[in-house]
Design a protein around this motif. Structure first.
Motif, short mmCIF file in Angstrom:
data_model
loop_
_atom_site.label_atom_id
_atom_site.label_comp_id
_atom_site.label_asym_id
_atom_site.label_seq_id
_atom_site.Cartn_x
_atom_site.Cartn_y
_atom_site.Cartn_z
N THR A 85 -3.15 4.20 4.26
CA THR A 85 -2.38 3.98 3.03
C THR A 85 -3.13 3.00 2.14
N VAL A 86 -2.96 3.18 0.84
CA VAL A 86 -3.77 2.42 -0.12
C VAL A 86 -2.97 2.07 -1.36
N ARG A 87 -3.58 1.25 -2.18
CA ARG A 87 -3.12 1.12 -3.56
C ARG A 87 -4.33 1.37 -4.46
N VAL A 88 -4.02 1.84 -5.66
CA VAL A 88 -5.07 2.24 -6.59
C VAL A 88 -4.84 1.53 -7.91
N ARG A 89 -5.88 0.93 -8.45
CA ARG A 89 -5.77 0.37 -9.79
C ARG A 89 -7.06 0.58 -10.57
N ARG A 90 -6.93 0.45 -11.88
CA ARG A 90 -8.10 0.58 -12.74
C ARG A 90 -9.12 -0.48 -12.39
N ALA A 91 -10.36 -0.06 -12.30
CA ALA A 91 -11.40 -1.02 -11.93
C ALA A 91 -11.78 -1.84 -13.14
N GLU A 92 -12.21 -3.03 -12.85
CA GLU A 92 -12.69 -3.94 -13.87
C GLU A 92 -13.86 -3.29 -14.63
N ARG A 93 -14.87 -2.91 -13.87
CA ARG A 93 -16.08 -2.33 -14.48
C ARG A 93 -15.95 -0.81 -14.48
N GLN A 94 -15.91 -0.23 -15.69
CA GLN A 94 -15.72 1.21 -15.79
C GLN A 94 -17.05 1.95 -15.77
N SER A 95 -17.82 1.73 -14.74
CA SER A 95 -19.07 2.48 -14.67
C SER A 95 -19.57 2.56 -13.24
N ASN B 168 -13.86 6.43 4.41
CA ASN B 168 -13.88 5.80 5.74
C ASN B 168 -14.00 4.28 5.70
N HIS B 169 -14.58 3.76 4.62
CA HIS B 169 -14.68 2.30 4.52
C HIS B 169 -13.30 1.65 4.52
N LEU B 170 -12.29 2.43 4.16
CA LEU B 170 -10.93 1.87 4.07
C LEU B 170 -10.16 2.00 5.37
N ILE B 171 -10.66 2.82 6.28
CA ILE B 171 -9.89 3.12 7.48
C ILE B 171 -10.26 2.15 8.59
N ASP B 172 -9.27 1.44 9.06
CA ASP B 172 -9.55 0.50 10.14
C ASP B 172 -9.67 1.28 11.45
N ASP B 173 -10.52 0.78 12.34
CA ASP B 173 -10.61 1.44 13.65
C ASP B 173 -9.55 0.89 14.60
N LEU B 174 -8.90 -0.18 14.18
CA LEU B 174 -7.90 -0.80 15.05
C LEU B 174 -6.57 -0.89 14.32
N LEU B 175 -5.50 -0.92 15.08
CA LEU B 175 -4.18 -1.15 14.50
C LEU B 175 -4.03 -2.65 14.26
N PHE C 48 0.84 -1.19 0.00
CA PHE C 48 0.00 0.00 0.00
C PHE C 48 0.88 1.24 0.00
N PRO C 49 1.35 1.62 -1.18
CA PRO C 49 2.41 2.63 -1.26
C PRO C 49 1.91 4.07 -1.18
N LEU C 50 0.59 4.27 -1.22
CA LEU C 50 0.10 5.65 -1.32
C LEU C 50 -0.61 6.09 -0.05
N HIS C 51 -0.34 7.32 0.36
CA HIS C 51 -1.10 7.90 1.46
C HIS C 51 -2.45 8.35 0.92
N ALA C 52 -3.49 8.14 1.70
CA ALA C 52 -4.82 8.58 1.26
C ALA C 52 -5.41 9.49 2.33
N ILE C 53 -5.70 10.71 1.94
CA ILE C 53 -6.21 11.67 2.92
C ILE C 53 -7.46 12.35 2.37
N THR C 54 -8.14 13.05 3.24
CA THR C 54 -9.30 13.81 2.81
C THR C 54 -9.08 15.28 3.13
N GLN C 55 -9.88 16.11 2.50
CA GLN C 55 -9.89 17.53 2.84
C GLN C 55 -11.33 17.97 3.02
N ARG C 56 -11.50 18.98 3.86
CA ARG C 56 -12.81 19.60 4.00
C ARG C 56 -13.09 20.44 2.76
N PRO C 57 -14.20 20.22 2.08
CA PRO C 57 -14.55 21.17 1.03
C PRO C 57 -15.10 22.43 1.69
#
Ligand SMILES: Nc1nc2c(c(=O)[nH]1)N[C@H]1C(S)=C(S)[C@@H](COP(=O)(O)OP(=O)(O)OC[C@H]3O[C@@H](n4cnc5c(=O)[nH]c(N)nc54)[C@H](O)[C@@H]3O)O[C@H]1N2
Ligand SMILES: Nc1nc2c(c(=O)[nH]1)N[C@H]1C(S)=C(S)[C@@H](COP(=O)(O)OP(=O)(O)OC[C@H]3O[C@@H](n4cnc5c(=O)[nH]c(N)nc54)[C@H](O)[C@@H]3O)O[C@H]1N2
Ligand code: SF4
Ligand code: SF4
Ligand code: SF4
Ligand code: SF4
Ligand code: SF4
Ligand SMILES: [Mo]
Lengths: 242, 943, 316
Positions: free
Chosen positions: B912-922, B880-887, B777-786
């Motif tokens: 941290t995450v990895r990102v790839r092209r999804a199978e279903r593009q819709s 948030n679905h990706l964020i574990d509540d536990l270590l 999981f080489p990428l940091h994934a963060i959010t921002q407040r709009p």
């Protein structure tokens, strides 16, 4: 006839400082909100709680990533009517509903005359006009004529809603026809420019470009007066050696 | 046609007044608490604009504030109390009367209170009445109370309060008028949404350099003069490297350090001993410094002392000690913090770091600013002008929401202190009631013996531990609180750990509860980590009992949020235009550096639905539960007038109430004073706020400004006028560390020892976030407040949802190229915990190892009275679905909360995450949870 | 630009109708056959019907058709207004022509001057229609020298086919001169249109840098975020996307349906004669019109509005 007022001395308009616009959309929402109760009200929304909501806005804020050869930057760009001198939206209008006020240059739509043909929106290079689905008439920024002319309002409130609300004070309102006005001076000082100048529409509004960045204090030689430390915080001994 | 003959001109000229009444109140489209004017026509609000006389926003309004009307008119507003009739989580309810609702609540709460008040967990989210709700929980007798601070920015608050007695967040702000250099660390919007924007506008037009340290270049970073695309979680390294440079080159403010900080104080060096690392003190308990002239230890506050700042001192009893300054200097000067050694990990070049250090020093020491105002310090020294170091900083969740946030934030404060800029002209200024003493005197309540059936607790649940003895743990070290705040797992969890409540309660760790009572927090969605799991825990049934693992859930919301579906009993609140609220100095006040201030919200519209202000409901419930504090001597309710009555008449301490303005029978007192029955009228007459300018002499150096401290005591902001010493070395943390080393009677259980010893370091240090970005999981994934949306609740707003109806995952160009992704493509995003499907957008303005998205735009289908196929649900997504509540599981099988080990702050941005092209593009985005029974929460009719 | 059905119909139908009026008037002014009353009546009525249908279709484009009359007021500045006025004016000679033909029969004294006036008015109207588009600087595919010739050529080609169709209805063969005109007009129109298409390939003059008013300072850029996540009026109305491949296919079918097919049918009709010939000739006119509809749909669909620059287009 829909002639454009000639040589009107007064040219009311906005000056928007792109150096400090953070893209917060406050101006856009304040505009929408005011124009839901002002003279040009209402601005409609279609399926507001449906799959997608879409509605009329007179001011919209875009975000771009631009390259300037120096690392690039992110630019927020609010876009509304520029109250053009040679307003093509006015001259194409077949009904005379679109007009430019002689006394201050504000470009408006007389909604009671408008047939909703949409031609003026096509003619506007800036996307400043949106046809209202519910009322079937053309909507555009009124420069808040219904505020600045509003006798019920305190002087301080007689400015466009977007200007009043802008949290960073990126928006200024004034007479761009008067070279001595605050807005004109800002434009002169900061090299204010018109978007898409090649349109020939002669926009009155001006955008102040982002200032040269990195404009902090000049970098200073590190440790200029600290000498080359050889041990643990030598400088401390010198400083405290009184 | 002449202009004048135009019908439109006539429309303008003859426009009827837009309002027949304009009333002031306080915005609550976010927590900034700006003053608004509500324009009313025929009794109904029709337009909202900013109140130009309000100290917070001075007339401006943000997008959310200006759209407030559409929240007030939202079809998602709840309309009546509801009892669950379907499965839990299914969102099927029947409307009931308030009496039924309150009886039902009492039928659950009364037995718990009579037996074990801990079995009530009351958590109140984005509550602005914590002074009241916390007090209510204490009256109930449960320690299990907190608001949202624990998952929000407690790292910030705790680090600040234990270092400077103040903080960023809403505890302080840059001296906008005088600063010559501003550094923003991880700020997208913040609670001081409008003040920050006003300030930034001011700085930019003054030509002051703004530096933004942020992985993402939008918003404030877009207008910054310089943007440093730091790698998430590495700010501590960057800041330590700046300190390294400043210390190496001697560019620190020694006078300031000697006078106002514990830098010169002697720290005992006795490895293995019980007093190792504590401050050397005289018999009176005063910390000692080494007088380099007299060559003897003297009390810190002796004005004539000439303290040494380095070198070993031998105390009279033979113990060795060194000045704290030497310790911090040695720490910062370690090789691992040299610019060259941090460059890779921070993503910021070593030369840039050295340049920034030089710029900071130059602004601080060569552009010194002075306010021509004499003042007197706590030692009686008169200063004929107020001199300052015009460097200011502001940090928020980009720093806070990491598992190393506490120490990072402490490092930032230390940097400020080294520069001598805290509360000086041009520096970072406290907003009263801050600064507070370190540690703040109030201790957390909820030790085992403080929880007694059928009794109120003797104090408020939240407070500030001064050492292991203040923790809320059982004798064996087990946490007392359901969220494990103030336990060895999170000793300085001063805002509680709301994000741990549901999981702990479900697991029964440390124990099972009976009723989860929540207010204003969308815990089944955007304020949960592990959102899907949380929903499952809320609905899970215990096979042993056949009952839900969390047997009762009472929830008070104003709108049809995702969380409502999980309640057994829904208490519908009013909207912010329909109720009284109190923005109190006891809570999260709105003061500015020159003046303490507070405010009220008042009803400007009538609900027309069967809803009640939640605070009124709490008062009613308290009365029904027979809290002595809520029952009048004659037996009726103590505050029959509801919350407005409480605001005015409740006294927290003698002469201290909810509101500081216009106290005393005649309204002549401010700060402290007896009850003024006409207090609310006075507020209304003053635009719903009170602001009292501090004396001219009292506005800077508040931690040691004799006049300020006296004035603050007089106003009831603090209890004593002794100076507040800034803590570059934290003795409190050392006490926890000593306990971990086996000293003292309060010691951590074996399991927590190593952790406490490591992380309760009295000096700031940097460690990688607990979820490092590497390998799978080489990428940091963060959010921002709009800026134009407030968490979940903006989506019901017909205007705001046009701006942010769905979100995209912004990925850097290199990532896009590597993964073959283009703008608009659908991607699978996976973390060690889960997988989502989202649409991407390519950007150049992001740290190369980072992806990001706007927070809380994705919605559950069927929630918020939006159509089930709303774009929020089909194209929006929730990280948030990706964020574990536990270590991850430790060797011993234990899993700690995914939080900072010192404060319990939720580590949202460690993801941290990895990102790839999804199978279903819709569409749709995933996961796609079952549609909530949409738009028809009420079955049956109100009786 | 969004190809609104109302506008596609309006410009196509009235263009062909006006084109027919031009040929009718010209035939009379030049004294060429056919000039018999039934022919004049059918063809004029047919042409006027198309013009009226077109105008009616255009009112569907208006959100306030009940105020449509106001659109005649701004003839001094607005091409749309001029178009309306000219269309109205054209009815005068056209009706005179029609009436004259009925009352005075072929060769009546009024017919030649009325025909001539009709030619001028119809051409004028066609130019006005074209000028509505030609004058929109914001749409480079429209605001160029080819728009007016295209509208004229296509209208005239459609008109010629219509006149042939009307002539064939009487059962007699279409006179040779007319036939030649109708056989030549479609390829001529195609040639003009080809020039317009070629012209559209020229890179246009605005990009994001000019759109933002930053000229040389910017080397490039792109939209990171639109101001609204769901489509707005501008995007729906002015940022219509049609794939290049799709467009090329449609262009080809416009040529096949609107040029090749009518030519072949017309020729076949002339050879077949009689009822079959008439049917083929009518079919040719129908094809011509269909081709025009496709062309006109593309005229809108392929046109890019400058406002697209603000929404992510690279160059318009
Ligand atoms: N991925 C990710 N997750 C995060 C964060 C992040 O940055 N990234 N940030 C975290 C932080 S700091 C926070 S504070 C949380 C915020 O998350 P939440 O606390 O869940 O915030 P909201 O969605 O704003 O609102 C909570 C509830 O308050 C209700 N509400 C609104 N107005 C009223 C009212 O007047 N009365 C009552 N009774 N209820 C009302 C809303 O309907 C909503 O259900 O999210 C956290 N979650
Ligand atoms: N409009 C609006 N305003 C709000 C809210 C809202 O929902 N909408 N929510 C309110 C709430 S509850 C809160 S807590 C505040 C939060 O206010 P902020 O702290 O400003 O909110 P975030 O959006 O979490 O911003 C975090 C910033 O830190 C950056 N960041 C992430 N990781 C790192 C890092 O490791 N280092 C650095 N230097 N930066 C990093 C992100 O890119 C982002 O810009 O905002 C409040 N104000
Ligand atoms: S309100 Fe001001 S800062 Fe915000 S988007 Fe508009 S112009 Fe920019
Ligand atoms: S910006 Fe557009 S609508 Fe406004 S005056 Fe210019 S052309 Fe007309
Ligand atoms: S839409 Fe209205 S204002 Fe615009 S051109 Fe047509 S008639 Fe004029
Ligand atoms: S001047 Fe008025 S109408 Fe125009 S953009 Fe601003 S708020 Fe909207
Ligand atoms: S920042 Fe905006 S939403 Fe928050 S209180 Fe102020 S105006 Fe309201
Ligand atoms: Mo938060």
């Amino acid at each position: 006839m829909t002639s454009l007022p000639q040589g009107a001395g007064k040219k009311l308009g906005l000056v928007i400082d792109l150096d400090i616009c953070v893209g917060c959309h406050a101006c856009a929402v304040a505009c929408k909100s005011w124009n839901s109760i002002g003279a040009a009200a209402p601005l409609s929304d279609t399926t507001p709680y449906g799959p997608e909501a879409s509605g009329v806005w007179l001011n919209r804020v875009h975000t771009y990533e631009v390259e300037d050869g120096q690392g690039g930057f992110t630019l927020h760009f609010p876009r509304s009517c520029l109250h053009c001198d040679n307003a093509p939206c006015v001259t194409v209008c077949p009904t005379g509903a679109s007009y430019k006020r002689a006394r201050d240059g504000i470009v408006l739509v007389d909604e009671d005359l408008c047939i909703g043909c949409g031609l003026c929106a096509w003619a506007c290079p800036y996307g400043a006009r949106e046809l209202d689905d519910a009322t079937g008439v053309m909507k555009k920024c009124t420069l808040c004529a219904d505020r600045i002319d509003n006798g019920d309002f305190d002087e301080a409130d007689r400015v466009p809603a977007c200007v009043r609300t802008c949290p960073t004070s990126a928006r200024h309102f004034g007479d761009l026809g008067d070279p001595e006005s605050e807005v004109s001076k800002l434009v002169a000082d900061r090299g204010g420019a018109a978007p898409m100048p090649e349109s020939g529409a002669g926009p009155v509004n001006r955008y102040l470009p982002p200032r040269a960045r990195h404009a902090g204090p000049a970098p200073m030689a590190v440790g200029a007066d600290a000498g080359q430390p050889s041990g643990f915080l030598d400088w401390l001994d010198r400083v405290l050696s009184d | 046609m002449s202009d004048e003959s135009r019908r439109f001109e006539r429309r303008i000229a003859e426009m009827p007044p837009v309002a027949d009444e304009i009333v002031s109140t306080t915005c609550y489209m976010c927590a900034c608490r700006c003053g608004i004017r509500v324009h009313k026509k025929d009794g109904e609000p029709v337009y909202i604009d900013g109140d130009a006389d309000h100290p917070v926003n001075r007339g401006v309004l943000c997008a959310k504030g200006a759209a407030g009307l559409m929240n007030h008119r939202s079809p998602a507003r709840l309309t009546a109390p509801m009892r669950r009739v379907g499965r839990r989580g299914e969102n099927r309810f029947e409307a009931i009367s308030w009496d039924e609702a309150l009886d039902l609540a009492v039928s659950w709460l009364k037995p718990i209170r009579d037996e074990d008040p801990k079995k009530l967990a009351m958590f109140t989210g984005r509550d602005q009445s914590q002074a009241f709700t916390g007090w209510w929980a204490a009256q109930f007798g449960t320690p299990n109370y907190a608001a949202h601070g624990g998952f929000c920015s407690v790292n910030m608050a705790a680090a600040g309060l234990y270092t400077t007695g103040g903080s960023f967040w809403e505890f302080g702000e840059p001296d906008w008028e005088r600063t010559e250099y501003l550094v923003l660390f991880g700020v997208a919007e913040d609670h001081a949404s409008n003040p920050l924007k006003i300030g930034l506008g001011l700085l930019k037009s003054r030509g002051v350099k703004v530096l933004s340290v942020n992985p993402v270049r939008t918003g404030y970073s877009a207008i910054a003069d310089e943007w440093l695309a730091i790698t998430p979680g590495a700010d501590g390294l960057f800041v330590m490297a700046l300190c390294h440079e400043l210390l190496r080159t001697g560019r620190v403010d020694l006078d300031y350090l000697i006078r106002y900080t514990n830098a010169p104080q002697l720290v005992i060096q006795a490895p293995g001993e019980a007093d190792d690392g504590l401050l050397a003190r005289d018999e009176a308990g005063a910390p000692l410094v080494w007088d380099r002239k007299r060559r003897t230890p003297v009390a810190f506050d002796e004005p004539a002392a000439a303290p040494a700042m380095k070198g070993e001192a031998i105390l009279p009893d033979g113990r060795r000690a060194v000045p704290a300054f030497e310790l911090i200097a040695r720490r910062c000067l370690e090789d691992r913090y040299s610019p060259d050694n941090v460059a890779d990990r921070t993503g910021i070049g070593a030369d840039d770091i050295r340049r920034i250090a030089a710029e900071l020093a130059q602004a601080a020491f060569e552009r010194e600013v002075a306010v021509e105002q004499p003042w007197t310090d706590s030692w009686g020294r008169r200063h004929d002008r107020t001199v300052g170091r015009p460097v200011s900083m502001h940090a928020m969740r980009g720093v806070s929401a990491h598992s190393n946030g506490f120490h990072t934030c402490r490092a930032i404060h230390i940097l400020q202190i080294l520069l001598g800029s805290v509360d000086t002209p041009g520096g970072h200024r406290y907003r009263p009631p801050y600064p507070r003493h370190i540690p703040c005197p109030a201790k957390p309540t909820g030790k085992p013996d403080q929880i007694v059936a059928c009794q109120a607790m003797p104090g408020l649940p939240l407070g500030f531990p001064g050492g292991p003895e203040d923790l809320l743990v059982e004798p064996d070290g087990t946490p007392v609180r359901i969220d494990k705040a103030y336990s060895w797992e999170a000793p300085l969890a001063i805002h509680g750990m709301m994000h741990a409540v549901i999981a702990n309660a479900w697991k029964g760790d440390p124990y099972r509860i009976d009723t989860l009572f929540m207010f204003m927090s969308n815990m089944a969605w955007n304020s949960a980590m592990n959102t899907t799991g949380t929903a499952a825990m809320l609905t899970d049934v215990d096979p042993a009992t056949g009952d839900h693992r969390i047997p009762h859930i009472i929830y008070a919301d104003a709108y049809q949020s995702e969380m409502v579906a999980f309640a057994d009993l829904v208490l519908p609140d009013t909207t912010y235009l329909e109720r009284w609220d109190c923005i109190s100095l006891l809570d999260r006040p709105i003061g500015d550096p020159d003046a303490p201030a507070d405010a009220i919200r008042r009803p400007v519209a009538t609900p027309g639905r069967d809803v009640r202000p939640f605070q009124d409901v709490l008062l009613d419930l308290g009365h029904r539960l027979e809290f002595p504090a809520l029952c009048a001597a004659e037996g009726g309710p103590r505050y029959p007038g509801g919350y407005a009555d409480y605001i005015v008449n409740h006294l927290r301490k003698p002469a201290v109430g909810s509101l500081a303005g216009w106290r005393g029978a005649d309204g002549g007192d401010h700060g402290k004073g007896e009850v003024n029955p006409n207090q609310l009228e006075a507020y209304i007459a003053n635009g719903c706020h009170w602001r009292r300018e501090l004396g001219e002499e009292h506005r800077f150096y508040k931690f040691a400004n004799a006049g300020y401290l006296a004035e603050a005591v007089g106003l009831g902001l603090i209890d004593r006028d002794t100076p507040i010493t800034l803590q570059i070395y934290s003795e409190e943390l050392q006490k926890f560390r000593l306990a971990a080393r086996g000293h003292g009677v309060h010691r951590p259980p074996e399991r927590d020892r190593g952790r406490v010893e490591t992380y309760c370091d009295p000096l700031p240090f940097w460690y990688p976030p607990f979820e490092p970005a590497r390998g799978e999981f080489p990428l940091h994934a963060i959010t921002q407040r709009p800026m134009a949306m407030y968490h979940a609740w903006g989506s019901q707003n017909a205007w705001l949802r046009q701006i942010h109806g769905h979100n995209r995952l912004y990925i850097g160009r290199p990532v896009a190229e590597r993964e073959g992704l283009e703008d608009g493509d659908w991607a699978e995003v996976e973390s060690r915990h889960g997988r989502i499907k989202a649409r991407v957008a390519v950007t150049d303005g992001v740290n190369p190892d980072t992806v990001w998205t706007w927070n809380a735009i994705g919605k559950r289908s069927g929630a918020w009275a939006l159509s089930p196929d709303a774009v929020e649900a089909t194209h929006g997504f929730l990280l948030n679905h990706l964020i574990d509540d536990l270590l991850p599981v430790r060797e011993d099988g234990y899993r700690y909360s995914n939080s900072d080990p010192v404060t319990g702050q939720a580590a949202w941005y460690d993801l941290t995450v990895r990102v790839r092209r999804a199978e279903r593009q819709s569409a749709p985005s995933e996961p796609r949870l079952e549609t909530l029974e949409a738009g028809a929460p009420v079955v049956g009719t109100v009786r | 630009m969004r190809p609104a059905v109302s506008l596609v119909l309006f410009t196509s139908l009235s263009g062909a109708g006006l084109g027919a009026l031009v040929w009718l008037g010209a035939l009379h002014a030049l004294g060429l056959p056919p000039r018999d009353t039934p022919f004049v009546v059918t063809s004029t009525v047919l042409a006027l019907a198309l013009v009226v249908a077109g105008l009616l279709a255009s009112t569907f484009h208006l959100r306030h058709p009940e105020r449509a009359w106001r659109a005649l007021s701004q003839w001094r500045s607005s091409w749309l207004s001029r178009e309306g006025v000219m269309a109205m004016i054209t009815f005068a000679p056209a009706l005179a022509f029609l009436g004259g033909s009925i009352v005075a029969g072929p060769g009546g004294g009024v017919l030649a001057p009325a025909g001539l006036a009709m030619v001028l008015c119809a051409v004028g109207t066609m130019i006005c229609t074209a000028m509505i588009y030609r004058s929109l600087w914001t749409v480079p595919q429209w605001s160029n020298v080819w728009t007016v010739p295209c509208f004229l050529a296509i209208g005239l080609a459609g008109g010629a086919l219509l006149v042939c169709a009307a002539a064939s209805l009487g059962g007699a063969p279409v006179p040779g001169g007319l036939l030649v005109v109708a056989l030549l007009a479609p390829p001529c129109a195609a040639a003009v249109k080809a020039c317009a298409w070629a012209h559209a390939e020229h890179p246009a003059g605005s990009d994001l840098a000019t759109a933002l008013g930053m000229g040389d300072r910017l080397r490039g850029g792109r939209m990171l975020e639109a101001p609204n996540s769901s489509e707005n009026y501008l995007q729906r109305e002015m940022i219509f996307h049609i794939g290049r491949k799709h467009a090329r296919k449609l262009r080809r079918s416009a040529l096949v349906v609107g040029v090749a097919a009518p030519m072949a049918l017309l020729a076949a009709g002339a050879l077949a004669g009689g009822v079959a010939g008439a049917a083929l000739t009518v079919l040719a006119a129908g094809c011509g019109l269909a081709g025009t509809l496709i062309e006109r749909w593309l005229f809108f669909a392929e046109a890019k509005h400058k406002v697209a620059l603000y929404y992510g287009a690279e160059r318009v």
